[in-house]
Design a protein around this motif. Sequence first.
Motif: not given
Length: 383
Positions: A51-53, A66-69, A100-106
């Motif tokens: 849900h988060v990523f 590092s995929l999510i960094f 996130r997977h769609d490129g947005t930063r959280i």
Amino acid sequence: MMARPPAPPTASFEALAERLLQLFLAQTHEHAVALLDVDGTIVGWRGAAEHVFGYREAEVLGQPISLIFTEEDVERRTDRFERLAASVSGVEEDDRWHVRHDGTRIWLSGTIMALRDERNELVGYGKIMRDRTDLRARIETLEHRIEELEQSHRHKDVFFARLSHEVRNSLAPLRNAAELIRRTQNPAELRFPLSLVQRQLELLGRMAQDLTEVARAAAGKLTLAVERLDLNAQLQLCAEASRAHAEGKQQELQVLLPETSVELQADPERLQQVVFNLLDNAIKYTPEHGRIWLKLAIEGPDAVIRVRDTGRGMGPELLPRVFDLFTQGAPDEAEGGFGVGLSLVKDLVHAHGGTVEVRSEGGGKGSEFTVRLPMREPRPGAV
């Protein structure tokens, strides 16, 4: 008297606990859990991770964390540094931007824990993250309100400036009088009272100097000699300068720095003053054989310095005012201090456009001070 029913077998509790844990991980919408092997490869994707990523578990298994960094944190090898810090101190906490997977930063608040087996051998890591993008916006609003409140205390700061000026003016004739007494024909008769006078003069001099620094910062007259510096090297200098003090109390001072150089624009003398004060404070309030850590990390746009100790800690009543002028949690352990050091730290960090905060779980449980310095250049000159 009625007999108490027999307690359920331990196996029943274990089965229920396991079921509740699985339900929690399946139903939570806030806590993303990533399980990693010793090399940082994702081997488990639990809780609200999808849900988060936006990644399904099948998409991330076998991928590096590092995929999510962010791209800049990947270049700095931040994920590797997190694991190294956790393997040394057990747990490492941070707040940083992730992708996130769609490129947005959280903006996530995260904790990574080193997981060890019964032989104390490292077998992997558990990383728990929570989306706090909304909280970051609220924090920025609160910081703006705090800044307005600080402006309202200007009259108090002017008073301290005048007080320190008057004290300094009075010290010179007192020192001269003490020197004249020392030169009398019978100095032995006056040795004891003279020593008292000289000690008090030294204390007054230190207090006046501290008040002057605080007043100068509060009045906007604190100057920064900004230059580009290597933060790793600056922290190493501070650690080495403080090491003798720590070793004198048989304490272990450990420094954890990123593998890559961390450069920013800052005043090296003022920056060292900040770190010296924090290390001195940690050493002062940590008992013999205690441990102190000096850490550096990059979190989003900030260089983050953390000083953590296993010392006396702080109760919840002290935490909100620990950076206030003259605040001392244990005056009997202050070793001649006036409760000005942490106030100076706050002023110097703010002068660099940064923030400082403290956390403690209570008395006897140690403290952790966190300094965040923006990687952008602060305004030189008067601040």
